[in-house]
Design an enzyme around this catalytic site. Sequence first.
Site, short mmCIF file in Angstrom:
data_model
loop_
_atom_site.label_atom_id
_atom_site.label_comp_id
_atom_site.label_asym_id
_atom_site.label_seq_id
_atom_site.Cartn_x
_atom_site.Cartn_y
_atom_site.Cartn_z
N HIS A 179 6.94 -26.65 1.27
CA HIS A 179 6.26 -27.75 0.61
C HIS A 179 5.18 -27.26 -0.34
O HIS A 179 4.31 -28.04 -0.75
CB HIS A 179 5.66 -28.69 1.66
CG HIS A 179 6.69 -29.36 2.51
ND1 HIS A 179 7.20 -30.60 2.24
CD2 HIS A 179 7.35 -28.92 3.62
CE1 HIS A 179 8.10 -30.92 3.14
NE2 HIS A 179 8.21 -29.92 3.99
N LYS B 60 -13.14 2.16 -2.76
CA LYS B 60 -14.10 2.50 -1.70
C LYS B 60 -15.24 3.35 -2.25
O LYS B 60 -16.41 3.15 -1.90
CB LYS B 60 -13.38 3.25 -0.58
CG LYS B 60 -12.39 2.41 0.22
CD LYS B 60 -11.73 3.26 1.28
CE LYS B 60 -10.72 2.46 2.09
NZ LYS B 60 -10.05 3.30 3.12
N GLU C 269 0.82 -1.21 0.00
CA GLU C 269 0.00 0.00 0.00
C GLU C 269 0.86 1.25 0.00
O GLU C 269 0.42 2.31 -0.47
CB GLU C 269 -0.93 -0.01 1.21
CG GLU C 269 -2.13 0.93 1.08
CD GLU C 269 -3.19 0.66 2.13
OE1 GLU C 269 -4.22 0.05 1.77
OE2 GLU C 269 -2.99 1.04 3.29
#
Length: 446
Positions: free
Chosen positions: A302, A414, A281
């Site tokens: 893994h 937003k 960000e």
Amino acid sequence: MADILDWTNAHLDTLDTALYEKRADEMAVRLQQETGAGKLPFLTMPYAAQLRKDLDGLKDFLRKFDHMLLLGIGGSALGARALQKAFYPRQDQPGHDGPSLWIADNVDTYALEAYLAKLPPKKTVVVTVSKSGGTIETVGQYFILKEWMKGHLGDDWHRNMLLVTDEEQGFLRGEVNEYGIRALPVPDNLGGRYSVLSAVGLIPALFLGMDVESLMAGAQEVVAPLADPGLTGDTLAGHSAFRLAVWGAALQDKGFAELIFFTYIPLWASFGDWFAQLWAESLGKEGRGSQPVPAVGVTDQHSVNQMFMDGVRNKACLFLTCPNLPAGPKFPTDLPDKFAYVRGKEFGELIQAEGLGTRMALSKSGVPLVEMRLGADSPRQAGKLIGLLGAATILCGWLMGINPLDQPAVELGKRLAKARMDAEGLAEEKADLKSFLNTDRDLREF
């Protein structure tokens, strides 16, 4: 044992770090100007003394509750979760009967309904964290929990609420003023991703009994030199945060577009998620930045480690270790011959061996790597790590020529979400939304 950055395998000889290293004087002057103007409270921590008093005054209040429900998202939750997982692991272990922290950091109906159905209202404190007081994902949950508390506690509902928000303005500050709800401030100019060592992260830490003083002291140990009014370019050039910033910027110039945060302290795995927001960000702007990739040792050996070592050569790595983790139980001595190499050895040796093997393999595969080796897995070291990485992120943004403190693209999403919910205004966003939704979709069953 000291906390160390091991630069041996950082590929400094192949990166053009000199381009950025020579800007130390310029960066020192900028730090003096910004800290002097009160723009970098993450570094100066001017709120620390008052926060200590505020937290001390909350202790008796918090002791009355068995549960804390934290409403927050992004920087209002990630730091708190990292601290919880690192220093209060017993909540996730069998037989837990102490305080419990629940973090509502998403628009998750299943989780919210479980909290409403199963948490005991009288023994639960709801902590709502939003600097602006307008974060709908958080404030929307506050509305629902407010009604829930009213339904169970009547006129005393506000006694089980705690707000962390702007000191003077915003919707939540209005709630404080109208109902007398307890509140602590989010300091001015302190963005969410830099706020874990403010009331945002330290209230839940205090509730769970963590050593918040050591957390703050560790961070201040790292950042205090950067906030010194007498800071010089020579001093800054030798600071680990500046060296990491230079490395991060130089890596991007060489096409290293991903930065792995590989944690070999299992309980600290959630610091990878905290760092991912911090780095992404702050630096992902104007077509630039490197993608942070959280990884956990040994689990991800893994899975995604195959890509790290044998995929596209565009990855660098911050590798977090601690050689002083608990030893744990010993392996039995009567193991089959194929496992003879662990007979009688301590279980904790295994993660150290796995970490060393992975670190060597990544380096051998050409992945530039800096090991962050902590002397202990303690709150003080966590504070130092938070201070180091936060300061390095700010400085790296400046070296890149971008603002590491804003998040313009996030704000667009937003606004579009508010347009979808038919909020007032937002004419341009509503027009874009209509166009998007009216586009012919290429839909195929699977």
